[in-house]
Design a protein around this motif. Structure first.
Motif, PDB file in Angstrom:
ATOM      1  N   ASP A 412       0.652 -59.417  -6.652  1.00 38.66           N
ATOM      2  CA  ASP A 412       1.342 -59.872  -7.726  1.00 38.66           C
ATOM      3  C   ASP A 412       2.324 -58.702  -8.066  1.00 38.66           C
ATOM      4  OD1 ASP A 412       0.589 -62.379  -8.114  1.00 38.66           O
ATOM      5  OD2 ASP A 412      -0.994 -61.520  -9.707  1.00 38.66           O
ATOM      6  N   TYR A 413       3.682 -58.869  -8.393  1.00 38.37           N
ATOM      7  CA  TYR A 413       4.558 -57.544  -8.662  1.00 38.37           C
ATOM      8  C   TYR A 413       5.148 -58.145  -9.902  1.00 38.37           C
ATOM      9  CZ  TYR A 413       3.969 -56.648  -3.688  1.00 38.37           C
ATOM     10  OH  TYR A 413       3.597 -56.224  -2.530  1.00 38.37           O
ATOM     11  N   GLN A 414       5.547 -57.292 -10.584  1.00 42.32           N
ATOM     12  CA  GLN A 414       6.089 -57.229 -12.154  1.00 42.32           C
ATOM     13  C   GLN A 414       7.681 -57.108 -11.816  1.00 42.32           C
ATOM     14  OE1 GLN A 414       3.568 -57.155 -15.155  1.00 42.32           O
ATOM     15  NE2 GLN A 414       5.122 -58.498 -15.627  1.00 42.32           N
ATOM     16  N   LEU A 420       6.244 -62.650 -13.209  1.00 40.33           N
ATOM     17  CA  LEU A 420       5.567 -62.154 -11.977  1.00 40.33           C
ATOM     18  C   LEU A 420       6.178 -62.749 -10.789  1.00 40.33           C
ATOM     19  CD1 LEU A 420       1.954 -61.822 -13.145  1.00 40.33           C
ATOM     20  CD2 LEU A 420       3.569 -60.035 -13.173  1.00 40.33           C
ATOM     21  N   SER A 422       4.399 -63.647  -7.296  1.00 35.39           N
ATOM     22  CA  SER A 422       3.327 -63.476  -6.567  1.00 35.39           C
ATOM     23  C   SER A 422       3.708 -63.819  -4.856  1.00 35.39           C
ATOM     24  CB  SER A 422       2.155 -64.620  -6.795  1.00 35.39           C
ATOM     25  OG  SER A 422       1.894 -64.462  -8.308  1.00 35.39           O
ATOM     26  N   THR A 424       1.845 -64.640  -1.123  1.00 36.43           N
ATOM     27  CA  THR A 424       0.761 -65.332  -0.463  1.00 36.43           C
ATOM     28  C   THR A 424       1.202 -65.278   1.104  1.00 36.43           C
ATOM     29  OG1 THR A 424       1.366 -67.212  -1.134  1.00 36.43           O
ATOM     30  CG2 THR A 424      -0.241 -66.276  -2.630  1.00 36.43           C
ATOM     31  N   THR A 435       6.880 -67.069 -11.517  1.00 34.85           N
ATOM     32  CA  THR A 435       6.232 -67.717 -12.604  1.00 34.85           C
ATOM     33  C   THR A 435       6.864 -68.787 -13.157  1.00 34.85           C
ATOM     34  OG1 THR A 435       5.336 -65.170 -13.572  1.00 34.85           O
ATOM     35  CG2 THR A 435       5.405 -67.294 -15.118  1.00 34.85           C
ATOM     36  N   ARG A 439       7.213 -72.604  -4.847  1.00 34.64           N
ATOM     37  CA  ARG A 439       6.800 -71.304  -3.787  1.00 34.64           C
ATOM     38  C   ARG A 439       8.105 -71.408  -2.682  1.00 34.64           C
ATOM     39  NH1 ARG A 439       1.786 -71.404   0.003  1.00 34.64           N
ATOM     40  NH2 ARG A 439       2.993 -73.188   0.926  1.00 34.64           N
ATOM     41  N   LYS A 484       3.668 -53.205  -8.051  1.00 31.80           N
ATOM     42  CA  LYS A 484       2.558 -54.045  -7.546  1.00 31.80           C
ATOM     43  C   LYS A 484       1.633 -53.811  -8.618  1.00 31.80           C
ATOM     44  CE  LYS A 484      -0.121 -55.212  -3.760  1.00 31.80           C
ATOM     45  NZ  LYS A 484      -0.526 -54.953  -2.397  1.00 31.80           N
TER      46      LYS A 484
END
Length: 485
Positions: A412-414, A420, A422, A424, A435, A439, A484
């Motif tokens: 996850d990255y702010q 966030l 994410s 994957t 958020t 995807r 991260k």
């Protein structure tokens, strides 16, 4: 008797030949149509990219309805509609279905302004307050003593704010044009004011175009939609189009309903835009193609239904910058020039191009907030018809990234305190999900940098001296440094 026989038979032979030629021409048009429908290409093409089908892409982008017109040699080669105009009533899109074309309205508005100025012998370069009577532009220190002229307004070089408008839900109170310009309730946008001196540079301003709407009604003494219908739309043959907001007295099912990117209907089916000059035109590709063709013919001095050749050429000449002319943008591809404009209202997207020479062009309208399919269609039409310069495919060779590196990017990255991103993966495919959003697959341009096909954004992973990923640089316009977690 022989003479009589010849008189009767020869016309029949000629007619049969004409029918045969017509059938061949129609067959060729149908072939071109089918090629366009099956040759959509993504803006960013990768190793595995290939031609795609229109219906498949509409489903992919959740586009309910779409309408197209293609112009070849100063004539509409074909026009065709696809999908659903209104999902509740199950009304299909037809060639007569009207769409909101948003900022494309500015092109027709410029025609109306140019016609009025030409007929009244008014000066495009004079201070706009010379012609405004019901309201005056309030100059302040930001304009540095320089005056705004009408050409500034039409070419977005007046140094004004308010780029666009969100419209109003049906049934709510609508502001007057002066309330919009002053930012007074019930207007939902800021007052239209200077942000820098006129003529300094281009900055898109629907607010500036709205000033021309007031100028036109002050001078003509007609309601805006009446002037535009009588002086512009009807003379061009755009008999199904209207600037009325909201349109009244139309047959049920004529207006398309608007939808968001998820396919959800806009509340009230569409918004109302009292900013008619900037965003208020309802039309269809067939009608808009008539405007394009008339512009092309007038540019060559072969027609003057609304504007003559000198005025048309002036309208299509960039003013104080490289590409913004009066109500249109000019693209130059190796000497081959096109005029055009795009549009984006709540629930609608649209685009058109017309060549300055040769009589070619295209129009695309859809009732969706997702306009990604438009460039894919433009790519297809440009390929089939050899419209040089309009095919804007960017081919990228994908980098080969090891699974070890891919694994190091996961997490996850702010992006912001409440947002966030994410990361994957599935196999060698990597995905990003913000958020509350869908995807999206990301594609490797380099070992560290990835791009997206459905949004114009990139993300680049940054490692520290020990080879550990510590942050991401996410670029979508500005660049955000995302830590991260």
């Amino acid at each position: 008797m022989n003479k009589l026989y010849q008189i009767v038979v020869l016309p029949i032979v000629f007619l049969a030949g004409s029918i045969n030629n017509y059938a061949l021409a129609q067959s060729a048009v149908q072939q071109r149509t089918k090629q366009v429908e099956n040759n959509l290409t993504e803006f960013l093409q990768t190793n595995d990219s290939g031609p795609k089908n229109l219906q498949q892409r509409m489903k992919h982008y959740k586009v309910n309805g779409l309408s197209i017109a293609v112009i070849k040699n100063y004539k509409i080669d074909w026009a065709k509609a696809y999908g659903i105009a209104d999902t509740v009533s199950k009304t299909p899109v037809t060639n007569k279905t009207l769409f909101q074309v948003a900022s494309i309205s500015k092109s027709l508005n410029a025609v109306g302004v140019m016609k009025l100025f030409k007929s009244r012998h008014l000066d495009l370069l004079a201070d706009i307050n010379t012609y405004l009577t019901s309201w005056k532009f309030p100059y302040d220190s930001l304009s540095k003593g320089k005056k705004i002229n009408t050409a500034h307004l039409l070419s977005h070089t007046a140094g004004l704010n308010v780029s666009g408008f969100g419209g109003y839900e049906r049934g709510t109170s609508l502001p007057s044009v002066t309330q919009i310009l002053n930012g007074e309730q019930p207007a939902n946008t800021a007052a239209v004011r200077s942000v820098f001196e006129p003529g300094l540079r281009q900055q898109y301003s629907g607010g500036g175009v709205t000033i021309t709407q007031l100028m036109l009604t002050d001078l003509s003494k007609d309601p805006y939609e009446k002037y535009m219908a009588d002086q512009v739309l009807k003379p061009m043959g755009m008999l199904n189009s209207t600037f009325a907001q909201p349109p009244l007295g139309l047959k049920p099912g004529v207006l398309a309903a608007g939808y968001d990117v998820a396919g959800k209907e806009v509340k009230g089916k569409s918004h109302v835009y009292p900013e008619q000059a900037a965003a208020g035109l309802w039309t269809n590709p067939t009608d808009l193609a008539k405007y394009i063709i008339e512009t092309q013919l007038a540019y060559e001095g072969r027609s003057a239904k609304v504007l003559d050749q000198p005025t048309t050429r002036l309208r299509l000449t960039p003013y104080m910058n490289a590409d913004a002319a009066l109500g249109v943008f000019i693209e130059n591809h190796g000497g081959l020039k096109y005029f055009g404009h795009g549009g984006a209202n709540e629930g609608f997207r649209s685009s058109y191009y017309g060549s300055l020479e040769g009589g070619n062009g295209l129009v695309i309208m859809l009732n969706s907030d997702n306009g990604e399919i438009i460039q894919e269609l433009i790519n297809s039409i440009a390929t089939v018809y050899d419209f040089k310069g309009l095919n804007k495919i960017k081919k990228i060779k994908l980098a080969d990234v090891s699974e070890t590196d891919l694994d190091s990017y996961l997490g996850d990255y702010q992006l912001t305190p409440k947002l966030l991103l994410s990361i994957t993966r599935q196999g060698k495919h990597i995905y990003a999900q913000a958020t509350g959003q869908a995807r999206l697959e990301a594609f490797p341009e380099t070992k560290f940098k990835f791009f997206f096909k459905v949004i114009h954004a990139t993300m680049e992973f940054v490692k520290d001296d020990q080879g550990k990923v510590t942050k991401m640089l996410f670029t979508q316009g500005p660049t955000i440094e995302a830590k991260k977690l």
